[in-house]
Design a protein around this motif. Structure first.
Motif, PDB file in Angstrom:
ATOM      1  N   LEU A 149       0.814  -1.377  -0.035  1.00  0.00           N
ATOM      2  CA  LEU A 149      -0.109   0.054  -0.026  1.00  0.00           C
ATOM      3  C   LEU A 149       0.837   1.286   0.000  1.00  0.00           C
ATOM      4  N   ARG A 150       0.220   2.445  -0.676  1.00  0.00           N
ATOM      5  CA  ARG A 150       0.875   3.703  -0.802  1.00  0.00           C
ATOM      6  C   ARG A 150      -0.169   4.594  -0.278  1.00  0.00           C
ATOM      7  N   SER A 151       0.535   5.571   0.341  1.00  0.00           N
ATOM      8  CA  SER A 151      -0.330   6.796   0.503  1.00  0.00           C
ATOM      9  C   SER A 151      -0.940   7.377  -0.574  1.00  0.00           C
ATOM     10  N   PRO A 152      -1.762   8.506  -0.438  1.00  0.00           N
ATOM     11  CA  PRO A 152      -2.162   8.976  -1.611  1.00  0.00           C
ATOM     12  C   PRO A 152      -1.376   9.626  -2.388  1.00  0.00           C
ATOM     13  N   ASP A 153      -1.398   9.675  -3.629  1.00  0.00           N
ATOM     14  CA  ASP A 153      -0.419  10.066  -4.560  1.00  0.00           C
ATOM     15  C   ASP A 153      -0.598  11.854  -4.527  1.00  0.00           C
ATOM     16  N   SER A 205      -2.311   5.324 -16.948  1.00  0.00           N
ATOM     17  CA  SER A 205      -1.486   6.010 -16.389  1.00  0.00           C
ATOM     18  C   SER A 205      -0.712   5.263 -15.264  1.00  0.00           C
ATOM     19  N   GLY A 206       0.384   5.833 -14.568  1.00  0.00           N
ATOM     20  CA  GLY A 206       0.859   5.144 -13.470  1.00  0.00           C
ATOM     21  C   GLY A 206       2.226   5.360 -13.422  1.00  0.00           C
ATOM     22  N   LEU A 207       3.045   5.801 -14.353  1.00  0.00           N
ATOM     23  CA  LEU A 207       4.419   6.125 -14.218  1.00  0.00           C
ATOM     24  C   LEU A 207       4.526   7.421 -13.674  1.00  0.00           C
ATOM     25  N   VAL A 214       6.314  13.547  -9.813  1.00  0.00           N
ATOM     26  CA  VAL A 214       5.255  14.088 -10.792  1.00  0.00           C
ATOM     27  C   VAL A 214       4.748  12.776 -11.647  1.00  0.00           C
ATOM     28  N   SER A 215       3.718  12.845 -11.953  1.00  0.00           N
ATOM     29  CA  SER A 215       3.139  11.724 -12.646  1.00  0.00           C
ATOM     30  C   SER A 215       3.104  12.143 -14.452  1.00  0.00           C
ATOM     31  N   VAL A 216       3.454  11.180 -15.013  1.00  0.00           N
ATOM     32  CA  VAL A 216       3.721  11.416 -16.413  1.00  0.00           C
ATOM     33  C   VAL A 216       2.646  11.070 -16.905  1.00  0.00           C
ATOM     34  N   PRO A 217       1.682  11.942 -17.851  1.00  0.00           N
ATOM     35  CA  PRO A 217       0.723  11.714 -18.477  1.00  0.00           C
ATOM     36  C   PRO A 217       1.096  10.597 -19.461  1.00  0.00           C
ATOM     37  N   SER A 218       0.037   9.481 -19.841  1.00  0.00           N
ATOM     38  CA  SER A 218       0.240   8.460 -20.603  1.00  0.00           C
ATOM     39  C   SER A 218      -0.018   8.946 -22.078  1.00  0.00           C
ATOM     40  N   ASP A 219       0.840   8.244 -23.012  1.00  0.00           N
ATOM     41  CA  ASP A 219       0.791   8.330 -24.302  1.00  0.00           C
ATOM     42  C   ASP A 219       0.999   7.203 -25.132  1.00  0.00           C
ATOM     43  N   VAL A 269       6.339   2.881 -10.632  1.00  0.00           N
ATOM     44  CA  VAL A 269       4.913   2.872 -11.276  1.00  0.00           C
ATOM     45  C   VAL A 269       3.864   2.678 -10.117  1.00  0.00           C
ATOM     46  N   VAL A 270       2.825   3.408  -9.932  1.00  0.00           N
ATOM     47  CA  VAL A 270       1.572   3.263  -8.999  1.00  0.00           C
ATOM     48  C   VAL A 270       0.445   2.657  -9.731  1.00  0.00           C
ATOM     49  N   ALA A 271      -0.043   1.501  -9.185  1.00  0.00           N
ATOM     50  CA  ALA A 271      -0.917   0.679 -10.058  1.00  0.00           C
ATOM     51  C   ALA A 271      -2.252   1.464  -9.913  1.00  0.00           C
ATOM     52  N   ASN A 272      -3.131   1.387 -10.971  1.00  0.00           N
ATOM     53  CA  ASN A 272      -4.316   2.080 -11.314  1.00  0.00           C
ATOM     54  C   ASN A 272      -5.404   0.980 -10.741  1.00  0.00           C
TER      55      ASN A 272
END
Ligand code: GA4
Length: 328
Positions: free
Chosen positions: A16-20, A217-219, A229-234, A261-264
């Motif tokens: 588990l991770r705390s909120p992003d 997303s997730g990276l 920072v979160s990398v917008p996926s493409d 990577v944070v799981a969606n």
């Protein structure tokens, strides 16, 4: 990969991770590989972030999508079927365990050996001929991009010859790895204000890594000040990151970027990653063309070979600062 049939208590869920923080990487460098300004833009991005998004890279959309659908097909098999392609070490299918020293992540994956521009014949996984063909087509294409990117890096750094860096991944015996990651959605955490760690924070030991994802997303990457920072996926782009070895070759000009990577909680993420590494005997030391420049600039690192670094890396935990023990 264990599929959760019912919703367990949150404290029973590992990883588990705390909120992003949720901050999107607003200033992400986007480089058009077909533009004349690419070498400078790449060198700037590698110095500031060790990371950039690459567009007009030349890998056909079909090639990316074919491999993605073969990967989805592979991961949708039964657990028993997938386990037949394991364990992941040295190469094959793995689930949740990352490396050999106790790291865990909310993912399953295939770790594969690459020989010149295709899967190594000695790597029996995956057995499916259609999947292997899709892998080989993608690997050949992405490796060409890696070579062009490394040539652009040399040009951007102003060093000759143009293949001073790329020759390390095209050389006979170069140590390239390919990884297909599947992060299943972590439904159990939906709406609970926390998320699961898909792949914990780390830097890559190699020279460069080129990643393509399915658009989930997730990276996340760490900026130089430590902010994540979160990398917008493409799904059409490739994301390039500098690895530890390239940081050393440039005597710290290019930064090996920490990423995770944070799981969606809703959607599966599938990522395809090519890691370009040099031959085992390659000396990893700042390029003389760079050291010759500055007033008495000295190497910041002890001398080592890729084989020595790799051995040390595989003894480390994922989040360790692996370069620290090689600093002078
Ligand atoms: C990170 C980059 C690549 O995915 C990888 C990873 C490797 C593994 O999954 O087995 C490592 C990790 C990576 C760095 C430290 C060691 C080795 C897991 C780990 C704890 C395939 C690689 O080359 O290094």
């Amino acid at each position: 990969m264990v599929v959760l049939a019912s919703t367990p208590a949150v404290d029973h869920i590992p990883l588990l991770r705390s909120p992003d923080p949720g901050d999107y990487f607003a200033g992400m460098p986007v480089v058009d590989l077909s533009s004349p300004g690419a070498p400078k833009a790449i060198a700037d991005a590698c110095e500031r972030f060790g990371f950039f998004k690459l567009v007009n890279h030349g890998v056909p959309v079909d090639t990316m999508e074919r491999l993605e659908s073969e990967a989805v097909r592979f991961f949708s098999q039964s657990q028993a079927e997938k386990d037949r392609s394991g364990p992941a070490y040295p190469f094959g299918y793995g689930s949740k365990r990352i490396g050999l020293n106790g790291d865990m992540g909310w993912l399953e994956y295939l770790l594969l050996a690459v020989n010149s521009a295709s899967l190594s014949g000695a790597c029996p996984v995956p057995a499916c001929a259609v999947f292997r063909a899709a892998l080989n087509e993608y690997i050949a294409a992405v490796r060409k991009v890696a070579v062009r990117v490394m040539e652009a890096m040399a040009e951007g750094l102003g060093i000759a010859p143009l293949d001073a860096l790329s020759a390390m991944v095209t050389a006979e015996g170069s140590d390239q790895v390919f990884r297909v990651n599947h992060y299943p959605p972590c439904h159990a955490l939906q709406g609970l204000g926390c998320s699961a760690t898909g792949f914990g924070e780390h830097t890559d030991p190699q020279l460069v890594s080129l990643l393509r994802s399915n658009g989930t997303s997730g990276l996340q990457i760490a900026l130089q000040d430590g902010q994540w920072v979160s990398v917008p996926s493409d799904r059409d782009a490739l994301f390039v990151n500098v690895g530890d070895s390239l940081q050393v070759l440039t005597n710290g000009r290019f930064k090996s970027v920490k990423h995770r990577v944070v799981a969606n909680s809703l959607k599966s993420r599938v990522s395809l990653i090519y890691f370009g590494g040099p031959p085992l005997a390659q000396r990893i030391a700042p390029l003389p063309q760079l050291l010759g420049r500055g007033e008495g600039e000295q190497s910041a690192y002890k001398d080592f070979t890729w084989s020595e670094y790799k051995k040390a890396a595989y003894k480390s935990r994922l989040g360790d600062n692996r370069l620290a023990q090689f600093l002078k």
